[in-house]
Design a protein around this motif. Structure first.
Motif, mmCIF file in Angstrom:
data_model
loop_
_atom_site.group_PDB
_atom_site.id
_atom_site.type_symbol
_atom_site.label_atom_id
_atom_site.label_comp_id
_atom_site.label_asym_id
_atom_site.label_seq_id
_atom_site.Cartn_x
_atom_site.Cartn_y
_atom_site.Cartn_z
ATOM 1 N N TRP A 33 36.716 32.662 45.678
ATOM 2 C CA TRP A 33 35.768 33.143 44.561
ATOM 3 C C TRP A 33 34.749 31.844 44.132
ATOM 4 C CZ3 TRP A 33 35.360 31.554 39.607
ATOM 5 C CH2 TRP A 33 36.698 31.067 38.879
ATOM 6 N N ALA A 137 30.225 35.885 37.621
ATOM 7 C CA ALA A 137 29.935 37.002 38.489
ATOM 8 C C ALA A 137 30.502 36.954 39.998
ATOM 9 C CB ALA A 137 28.443 36.863 38.836
ATOM 10 N N SER A 138 30.974 35.694 40.404
ATOM 11 C CA SER A 138 31.673 35.571 41.872
ATOM 12 C C SER A 138 33.193 36.156 41.552
ATOM 13 C CB SER A 138 31.630 34.146 42.095
ATOM 14 O OG SER A 138 32.242 34.070 43.373
ATOM 15 N N ARG A 140 34.261 38.224 39.052
ATOM 16 C CA ARG A 140 34.199 39.562 38.887
ATOM 17 C C ARG A 140 34.082 40.234 40.302
ATOM 18 N NH1 ARG A 140 30.049 40.788 35.263
ATOM 19 N NH2 ARG A 140 31.518 41.043 33.466
ATOM 20 N N LYS A 141 33.061 39.894 41.122
ATOM 21 C CA LYS A 141 33.075 40.465 42.541
ATOM 22 C C LYS A 141 34.341 40.267 43.329
ATOM 23 C CE LYS A 141 29.804 40.327 46.423
ATOM 24 N NZ LYS A 141 28.707 39.855 47.257
ATOM 25 N N TYR A 142 34.860 39.036 43.414
ATOM 26 C CA TYR A 142 36.021 39.023 44.216
ATOM 27 C C TYR A 142 37.061 39.841 43.606
ATOM 28 C CZ TYR A 142 40.312 36.615 45.433
ATOM 29 O OH TYR A 142 41.585 36.455 46.215
ATOM 30 N N GLU A 144 36.974 42.619 42.146
ATOM 31 C CA GLU A 144 36.608 44.046 42.473
ATOM 32 C C GLU A 144 36.949 44.282 44.093
ATOM 33 O OE1 GLU A 144 32.679 44.465 41.197
ATOM 34 O OE2 GLU A 144 33.183 44.843 39.247
ATOM 35 N N SER A 145 36.800 43.466 44.845
ATOM 36 C CA SER A 145 36.992 43.537 46.259
ATOM 37 C C SER A 145 38.272 43.252 46.615
ATOM 38 C CB SER A 145 35.810 42.541 47.055
ATOM 39 O OG SER A 145 36.270 41.357 46.862
#
Length: 147
Positions: A33, A137-138, A140-142, A144-145
């Motif tokens: 991330w 943001a990175s 959070r995205k990591y 989530e995925s």
């Protein structure tokens, strides 16, 4: 502390503190991330070399209190190859995790910018404000995925 000495950003993450802790402290997950590569795992008292976008950064791991707090010291901002970093002060970055609703409130605090050379301080501070926004943001995205 002045407004130019401290960056503080909070981000809500829909994951348990234990899961966020693993993403922050496991070298492989951190690299995924943070878009970087670590030469060794984080360990309290260890200096870890991080390569990010072709540049190397030294991270001095100061504290690891699972799953609540990670603290490191480093030279902030983008690498300036004309500087002798042995004479440059480091900033302190703390990652504090607290259970919040069904997830975790992560507070990232970086302090010590007022000790940076006055000519570099504005750009270093701005770079790190923007950098922590992008990294939050990175992360959070990591999470989530990756689940």
């Amino acid at each position: 502390m002045t407004d130019t000495d401290r960056i503080e950003q909070r981000v809500y993450l829909a994951a348990t503190p234990e899961r966020v802790w693993r993403a922050l402290t496991d070298a492989t997950e951190f690299g995924a991330w943070f878009a970087s590569e670590l030469d060794a795992p984080f360990a309290e008292g260890r200096t870890v070399s991080m390569t990010c976008l072709g540049e190397r950064f030294a991270i001095d791991v100061v504290e690891m209190t699972p799953p609540r707090r990670l603290v490191w010291r480093w030279h902030p901002g983008w690498v300036d190859h004309s500087l002798d970093y042995t004479k440059e002060p480091k900033t302190t970055t703390a990652f504090d995790l607290a259970p919040h609703a069904d997830g975790t409130m992560l507070t990232v605090t970086e302090t010590g910018f007022d000790a940076i050379n006055a000519s570099r301080r504005p750009s270093v501070f701005r770079d790190n404000v923007n950098g922590w926004l992008e990294q939050a943001a990175s992360l959070r995205k990591y999470l989530e995925s990756a689940g």
